[in-house]
Scaffold this active site. Structure first.
Site, PDB file in Angstrom:
ATOM      1  N   LYS A 184     -11.165  -5.013  -5.109  1.00  0.00           N
ATOM      2  CA  LYS A 184     -12.120  -3.978  -5.491  1.00  0.00           C
ATOM      3  C   LYS A 184     -11.427  -2.660  -5.795  1.00  0.00           C
ATOM      4  CE  LYS A 184     -13.132  -3.854  -0.583  1.00  0.00           C
ATOM      5  NZ  LYS A 184     -13.831  -4.677   0.362  1.00  0.00           N
ATOM      6  N   LYS A 202       0.830  -1.215   0.000  1.00  0.00           N
ATOM      7  CA  LYS A 202       0.000   0.000   0.000  1.00  0.00           C
ATOM      8  C   LYS A 202       0.859   1.259   0.000  1.00  0.00           C
ATOM      9  CE  LYS A 202      -4.453  -1.686   1.582  1.00  0.00           C
ATOM     10  NZ  LYS A 202      -5.563  -1.579   2.544  1.00  0.00           N
ATOM     11  N   LYS A 224      -4.304 -10.830  -6.757  1.00  0.00           N
ATOM     12  CA  LYS A 224      -5.634 -11.155  -6.231  1.00  0.00           C
ATOM     13  C   LYS A 224      -6.707 -10.231  -6.792  1.00  0.00           C
ATOM     14  CE  LYS A 224      -6.142  -8.443  -1.988  1.00  0.00           C
ATOM     15  NZ  LYS A 224      -6.646  -8.402  -0.614  1.00  0.00           N
TER      16      LYS A 224
HETATM   17  P1  AMP Z   1     -10.621  -6.533   2.021  1.00  0.00           P
HETATM   18  O1  AMP Z   1     -11.418  -6.360   0.794  1.00  0.00           O
HETATM   19  O2  AMP Z   1      -9.151  -6.397   1.777  1.00  0.00           O
HETATM   20  O3  AMP Z   1     -11.146  -5.747   3.192  1.00  0.00           O
HETATM   21  O4  AMP Z   1     -10.796  -8.060   2.428  1.00  0.00           O
HETATM   22  C1  AMP Z   1     -11.902  -8.533   3.136  1.00  0.00           C
HETATM   23  C2  AMP Z   1     -11.838 -10.021   3.271  1.00  0.00           C
HETATM   24  O5  AMP Z   1     -11.936 -10.646   2.006  1.00  0.00           O
HETATM   25  C3  AMP Z   1     -10.517 -10.529   3.880  1.00  0.00           C
HETATM   26  O6  AMP Z   1     -10.793 -11.645   4.693  1.00  0.00           O
HETATM   27  C4  AMP Z   1      -9.729 -10.937   2.686  1.00  0.00           C
HETATM   28  O7  AMP Z   1      -8.780 -11.939   2.988  1.00  0.00           O
HETATM   29  C5  AMP Z   1     -10.808 -11.462   1.754  1.00  0.00           C
HETATM   30  N1  AMP Z   1     -10.412 -11.303   0.357  1.00  0.00           N
HETATM   31  C6  AMP Z   1     -10.189 -10.123  -0.282  1.00  0.00           C
HETATM   32  N2  AMP Z   1      -9.873 -10.340  -1.570  1.00  0.00           N
HETATM   33  C7  AMP Z   1      -9.882 -11.686  -1.747  1.00  0.00           C
HETATM   34  C8  AMP Z   1      -9.616 -12.543  -2.858  1.00  0.00           C
HETATM   35  N3  AMP Z   1      -9.290 -12.059  -4.054  1.00  0.00           N
HETATM   36  N4  AMP Z   1      -9.725 -13.865  -2.673  1.00  0.00           N
HETATM   37  C9  AMP Z   1     -10.054 -14.376  -1.472  1.00  0.00           C
HETATM   38  N5  AMP Z   1     -10.316 -13.633  -0.392  1.00  0.00           N
HETATM   39  C10 AMP Z   1     -10.238 -12.302  -0.514  1.00  0.00           C
END
Ligand code: AMP
Ligand code: TRP
Length: 334
Positions: A201, A116, A198
């Site tokens: 969003k 980041k 990965k």
């Molecule tokens: P975040 O969007 O970074 O707040 O992630 C929220 C949750 O979604 C966390 O538990 C992440 O590990 C999971 N997560 C985010 N992106 C992915 C992805 N591409 N594949 C699997 N899990 C994800």
């Protein structure tokens, strides 16, 4: 059957935009399933979202949307505590104590911090750096046993354990050491455009991700455009065929079929047909969630009521822990 205490689960998700299919598969879907077996607390991590500059009105909207999506995806407020992080001030109180028990060196090693910082070089703020201490506070404040997250969060979880351990040995047994709860399948759903990264969003290319609110047309179009390879054979090979393997993972999650079955199913058929099949399963899995989401989101009073109730329940637990910790570290009680 003997009355054993159920293990406690806590997890959080940032309201930085509409959830992706990666969020759903890697996190939210499992959260709903875990309610049968565990006492669960689920949190919209709005304070964590502030580590990257947010548009205030959007953050507010996304926070209510995130809560609505969690409800739509099956989080049941009569069984689980659903709340917004900033509504429970005890998290930030414990955060300070844990910051004072985290080392510069270990925080510097976090890959998310490095990623980041590289992505937002103009805003490498203190919050971004101490982010994992706040996350540790979120977890340790409830004595959570298990933390369901995607693979990308396992380093932060390990740090939370280290902080807990360090605190316990300095001040006596206080925190439960949390364990990750990372499901193998779908632990990491990759970008449809760059399958070595990965699905996120925050990607600048909208074709890289499926949003939970995408319409059937959009879902189909995005899958059709997904990057694959030139071999033309549906088989799993994460190193050589990351794109196809990622699509197989998604298909596997929603059909329950393993990679071998999928390979057999699409033997002699091209990527076009395979992509359409993946799109169809995703479209039908998301349809009922999308219906619920639209219904719930329209009822602001209902959502806010759930969140108020969640904040009160979470605060009761969290305040007790903060009082205990404040006392242990020597803050004067009057
Ligand atoms: P975040 O969007 O970074 O707040 O992630 C929220 C949750 O979604 C966390 O538990 C992440 O590990 C999971 N997560 C985010 N992106 C992915 C992805 N591409 N594949 C699997 N899990 C994800
Ligand atoms: N850092 C997590 C993420 O970006 C979100 C989060 C904040 C979290 N606090 C948490 C996850 C506590 C699990 C437990 O995905």
């Amino acid at each position: 059957m003997s009355e054993t205490k159920r293990q406690r689960i806590l997890s959080g998700i940032q309201p930085t935009g509409t959830f992706t299919l990666g969020n759903y598969i890697g996190a939210v879907r499992n959260w709903a399933a875990l309610q049968d077996q565990f006492d669960c607390l689920y949190m919209v991590a709005d304070l964590h979202a502030l580590t990257v500059r947010q548009v205030p009105a959007e953050l507010r909207a996304h926070t209510r949307e995130a809560a609505s999506m969690l409800l739509a995806a099956g989080i049941d407020p009569s069984r689980s505590i659903l709340f917004v992080q900033s509504h429970v001030p005890a998290h930030t109180q414990l955060n300070w104590i844990l910051c004072c028990n985290s080392q510069f060196g270990e925080l510097s090693r976090m890959t998310q911090f490095k990623d980041k910082s590289a992505k937002h070089p103009d805003n490498v703020n203190g919050g971004l750096f101490t982010y994992p201490a706040l996350m540790a506070a979120d977890i340790l404040i409830y004595n959570a046993d298990l933390v369901p997250v995607g693979q990308d969060q396992s380093q932060h979880l390990e740090l939370a354990r280290n902080i807990a351990q360090r605190f316990n040995s300095a001040y006596s047994e206080t925190f439960v050491l949390p364990n990750g709860y990372i499901t193998k399948e779908g632990a990491k759903i990759m970008s449809l455009q760059d399958p070595l990264h990965k699905m996120s969003k925050s990607d600048t290319n909208v074709n890289a991700y499926i949003l939970m609110t995408d319409t059937p047309d959009v879902i189909l179009r995005k899958f059709k455009r997904a990057v694959t390879d030139s071999e033309g054979i549906v088989r799993a090979d994460p190193a050589e065929k990351p794109g196809v393997t990622n699509l197989m993972s998604i298909y596997s999650v929603f059909t329950g079929k393993d990679f071998e079955e999928i390979q057999r199913e699409f033997e002699g058929r091209g990527y076009g047909e395979f992509k359409e099949a993946v799109a169809e399963t995703v479209i039908s899995a998301l349809a009922p969630i999308q219906g619920e989401y639209n219904r719930i989101l329209a009822d602001k009073a209902y959502v806010d009521g759930i969140l108020a109730q969640g904040a009160a329940a979470a605060s009761r637990l969290a305040d007790r822990m903060v009082a205990k910790v404040y006392k242990k570290v020597g803050l004067l009680q009057i």
